[in-house]
Design a protein around this motif. Sequence first.
Motif, mmCIF file in Angstrom:
data_model
loop_
_atom_site.group_PDB
_atom_site.id
_atom_site.type_symbol
_atom_site.label_atom_id
_atom_site.label_comp_id
_atom_site.label_asym_id
_atom_site.label_seq_id
_atom_site.Cartn_x
_atom_site.Cartn_y
_atom_site.Cartn_z
ATOM 1 N N ILE A 1 0.846 -1.187 0.000
ATOM 2 C CA ILE A 1 0.000 0.000 0.000
ATOM 3 C C ILE A 1 0.881 1.237 0.000
ATOM 4 O O ILE A 1 1.824 1.339 0.787
ATOM 5 C CB ILE A 1 -0.962 0.009 1.215
ATOM 6 N N SER A 2 0.615 2.163 -0.915
ATOM 7 C CA SER A 2 1.374 3.417 -1.021
ATOM 8 C C SER A 2 0.548 4.545 -0.432
ATOM 9 O O SER A 2 -0.632 4.711 -0.785
ATOM 10 C CB SER A 2 1.707 3.717 -2.483
ATOM 11 N N VAL A 3 1.162 5.333 0.446
ATOM 12 C CA VAL A 3 0.479 6.435 1.122
ATOM 13 C C VAL A 3 1.320 7.692 0.977
ATOM 14 O O VAL A 3 2.538 7.663 1.207
ATOM 15 C CB VAL A 3 0.248 6.121 2.614
ATOM 16 N N ASN A 4 0.658 8.791 0.601
ATOM 17 C CA ASN A 4 1.355 10.061 0.461
ATOM 18 C C ASN A 4 1.587 10.710 1.823
ATOM 19 O O ASN A 4 0.694 10.710 2.679
ATOM 20 C CB ASN A 4 0.539 11.026 -0.411
ATOM 21 N N LEU A 5 2.788 11.271 1.992
ATOM 22 C CA LEU A 5 3.079 12.086 3.173
ATOM 23 C C LEU A 5 3.175 13.543 2.739
ATOM 24 O O LEU A 5 3.945 13.876 1.837
ATOM 25 C CB LEU A 5 4.399 11.660 3.817
ATOM 26 N N SER A 6 2.408 14.412 3.364
ATOM 27 C CA SER A 6 2.488 15.833 3.048
ATOM 28 C C SER A 6 3.754 16.435 3.653
ATOM 29 O O SER A 6 4.408 15.831 4.507
ATOM 30 C CB SER A 6 1.265 16.561 3.596
ATOM 31 N N SER A 7 4.083 17.639 3.207
ATOM 32 C CA SER A 7 5.261 18.331 3.740
ATOM 33 C C SER A 7 5.151 18.527 5.246
ATOM 34 O O SER A 7 6.124 18.357 5.976
ATOM 35 C CB SER A 7 5.434 19.684 3.040
ATOM 36 N N ARG A 8 3.965 18.890 5.687
ATOM 37 C CA ARG A 8 3.773 19.124 7.125
ATOM 38 C C ARG A 8 3.928 17.841 7.922
ATOM 39 O O ARG A 8 4.516 17.834 9.009
ATOM 40 C CB ARG A 8 2.404 19.746 7.375
ATOM 41 N N GLN A 9 3.381 16.748 7.403
ATOM 42 C CA GLN A 9 3.545 15.464 8.091
ATOM 43 C C GLN A 9 5.014 15.088 8.198
ATOM 44 O O GLN A 9 5.495 14.662 9.245
ATOM 45 C CB GLN A 9 2.806 14.358 7.336
ATOM 46 N N PHE A 10 5.722 15.236 7.083
ATOM 47 C CA PHE A 10 7.103 14.793 7.020
ATOM 48 C C PHE A 10 8.004 15.595 7.947
ATOM 49 O O PHE A 10 9.057 15.122 8.371
ATOM 50 C CB PHE A 10 7.605 14.888 5.582
ATOM 51 N N ALA B 1 6.077 -3.937 7.948
ATOM 52 C CA ALA B 1 6.560 -2.638 7.464
ATOM 53 C C ALA B 1 6.931 -2.673 5.992
ATOM 54 O O ALA B 1 6.742 -1.669 5.279
ATOM 55 C CB ALA B 1 7.762 -2.189 8.295
ATOM 56 N N HIS B 2 7.442 -3.797 5.492
ATOM 57 C CA HIS B 2 7.901 -3.804 4.097
ATOM 58 C C HIS B 2 6.754 -3.801 3.093
ATOM 59 O O HIS B 2 6.978 -3.703 1.886
ATOM 60 C CB HIS B 2 8.832 -4.999 3.849
ATOM 61 N N HIS B 3 5.514 -3.901 3.587
ATOM 62 C CA HIS B 3 4.361 -3.786 2.694
ATOM 63 C C HIS B 3 3.844 -2.350 2.617
ATOM 64 O O HIS B 3 2.849 -2.093 1.940
ATOM 65 C CB HIS B 3 3.236 -4.708 3.153
ATOM 66 N N LEU B 4 4.507 -1.434 3.301
ATOM 67 C CA LEU B 4 4.113 -0.024 3.300
ATOM 68 C C LEU B 4 5.121 0.793 2.512
ATOM 69 O O LEU B 4 6.327 0.677 2.720
ATOM 70 C CB LEU B 4 4.026 0.511 4.735
ATOM 71 N N LYS B 5 4.598 1.609 1.577
ATOM 72 C CA LYS B 5 5.435 2.527 0.809
ATOM 73 C C LYS B 5 4.965 3.949 1.085
ATOM 74 O O LYS B 5 3.784 4.261 0.915
ATOM 75 C CB LYS B 5 5.338 2.233 -0.694
ATOM 76 N N LEU B 6 5.880 4.794 1.511
ATOM 77 C CA LEU B 6 5.556 6.189 1.794
ATOM 78 C C LEU B 6 6.057 7.058 0.651
ATOM 79 O O LEU B 6 7.233 7.010 0.289
ATOM 80 C CB LEU B 6 6.195 6.618 3.116
ATOM 81 N N GLU B 7 5.140 7.841 0.075
ATOM 82 C CA GLU B 7 5.475 8.703 -1.057
ATOM 83 C C GLU B 7 5.761 10.113 -0.540
ATOM 84 O O GLU B 7 4.922 10.721 0.122
ATOM 85 C CB GLU B 7 4.339 8.710 -2.079
ATOM 86 N N ILE B 8 6.955 10.603 -0.877
ATOM 87 C CA ILE B 8 7.420 11.894 -0.366
ATOM 88 C C ILE B 8 7.792 12.773 -1.544
ATOM 89 O O ILE B 8 8.519 12.348 -2.449
ATOM 90 C CB ILE B 8 8.641 11.707 0.554
ATOM 91 N N THR B 9 7.308 14.003 -1.557
ATOM 92 C CA THR B 9 7.609 14.919 -2.660
ATOM 93 C C THR B 9 8.990 15.541 -2.487
ATOM 94 O O THR B 9 9.531 15.588 -1.378
ATOM 95 C CB THR B 9 6.568 16.046 -2.743
#
Length: 726
Positions: A544-553, A573-581
Amino acid sequence: MATDPSIAQPVTTILQPLQESDWLLHTVIENLNDGIVITDREDCVLHVNSRMARLVGCSVAEMVGKPADQFFSAIEGWLQFHTGQSDQDRQNFYGWKEGQLKRKDGRKFWAEVNATLLCTNQGEPAGSLITVKDITERKWLEEYLRLLESVVVNANEIVMISQAEPTEDPLSLRIVYVNDAFLRATGHTSAEVIGKSAQLLLGTHTSASELDRIRTSLLNFEAVKAELILYHKDNTGFWVDLNTVPIRDEQGQVTHFVSVMREVTERKQVEEQLRLNAFHDSLTGLPNRLLFMERLAQTVTRSRQSADHQFAVLFLDLDRFKVINDSLGHLIGDQLLIAIARRLEACVSREDTVSRLGGDEFTILLERIQNLEDAKKIAERVHQTLSTPFNLNGHEVFTSASIGITLSTTDYELPEDLLRGADIAMYRAKASGRACHEVFDTEMHTRVVNLLQLENDLRRAVEHQEFLLYYQPIVALATGKMMGFEALVRWQHPEQGIVSPVKFVPMAEETGLIIPLGQWVLREACRQMKAWHTAFPDQPPLSISVNLSSRQFSQPSLIKQIRQILDDTELEAHHLKLEITESAIMENPESAMDMMLQLKAMGIQLSADDFGTGYSSLGYLYRFPMDLLKIDRSFISRVDVDGEKLELVKTIITLSWNLGMDVVAEGVETTKQLAQLKALKCEYAQGYLFSKPVCSADAEKLIRADHPFKDISRALLPTSRLLENL
């Protein structure tokens, strides 16, 4: 027989076994650092000191009375002293030799052996005095230096050594050594650079401040890291990543500087292209939102410093552009946007800024105006130039624009407020009948109040969790198999129904509500994925891919929150992908690095989201531990019609391979785009061609289906056409 006086020493009592009374001579011999062996005429050992015995691994008793060749035969050229050998042959050996001696246990060591012929008082050969020095460490060092020199000479990195001598300009240090890579990179021969000043490699493109920084570091005998342009013998420039360190002698004095350089010209060219893309609209070539806001902020600062500096912001939205797009197609729509961009540029002066924010929205920053009438004249000029029809591929196209105007005299001072005011005025112009312009004033404040109402509704929605997640599949292009989902949030507004994130996420970011909202999204996405893993144990587990906002990060407690969510949901944990801009990373690179290392240590995969739309500095890809790169949909949407876009996507994919990163293409909508991406060997993709974002129930149907994208994944263009585009 006469002997050579240069090698003969007169015999004294040294040839006799040392007596206990000879304590002085015995003490001297025993305390020498070198091994000592004394032999008689028949090469039999008469005396040996303890140092020599230790060198060969024997006791003194084991050596005395034995033939000397038993210990020295491993040295090439050693002559055995035995009866019948001529005196002349024996004399030919004496002198200095290097070789390997063999220890009692069979091991060898390097030794320097010096043999001296001992003669009687009558000049007759009577024996020999042999000294042995262990030079194993020196030989190892010589071999090490030989290998090191070989490495430096044959290295791909450019190596230059310069003399650290007093000079007015440390950049003029005298070159004393260059390796082959240096000669290949610069085109010079060794004779042309050895003894010359290092200044001959520098041109005028490096900034004066950067050169001063390098000079200061060299004057202080400090290490220097820099990126700068050097010049080839034919005056062509090339970029290098420079690392210079001082070399000190045993007294701690700096004697030389060693400079190791890696050519990074290709990387800098890609960075420049990506930087251009980051600050300019890829379709029209105009400045994009990022560059426009940067220039607007600079203008606001200047106006605060000078009361006479007035400016205006114009916000343009094309009228009925969707109708043109839907009726004539996106290709004609894109051509229209390009033509409009050129006409808008012709309406303003060179110091003004015309930008495309996205879609059919344009902005104009008028840097210097006298009053409101000047801004209105520009708006009228825009209306006039757009009134002339556009001829696009045989189609006569008419369009107009609704324009909102904000003056610098408006109470708002923040750049974002000025742009928002112009946007509000634009919507008033559109509501007034289009093809006209409106000036933002206090009457429009009501709409700002409505935005405040939206904020209040959003706060209530966060408190009562009026949200749900949609899931868009991510597909492996080689097999067509679904590898996971990207989780996308939707707002279940009690009155308006499902609300797109486009309408509320910016408000959430601005107000800080994105933090609790982001926590809910992450927890719900992990919970749902764990539920699917449990429900479908026979299928390979999806990610599952989840976006992290700038504020979250930027939250210090982010790691703790994520660890708690994973523990509560029991998702591995290895099934989680965090998307960071990119922008989230570059706001605070050092903090970002620490955060990402902690996430990686947990086993979470990291993805560079919307690559190419932010700062687009390749440095962060090299520095930061990314697993995956997502190519922004703005690149993919043109990959099947724009050769430059195709080449750029190819470059990004190749770069990702070199960095050991996987690639996901976003926004794939056509089979031609899919075929192009497969030809470029892009690993993964998502987009409406496969599936729009769907609710959890429909996502579960996709999981249950056997290979739901099998037919789509087989879509290919004819090979010949693919090759034409590559």
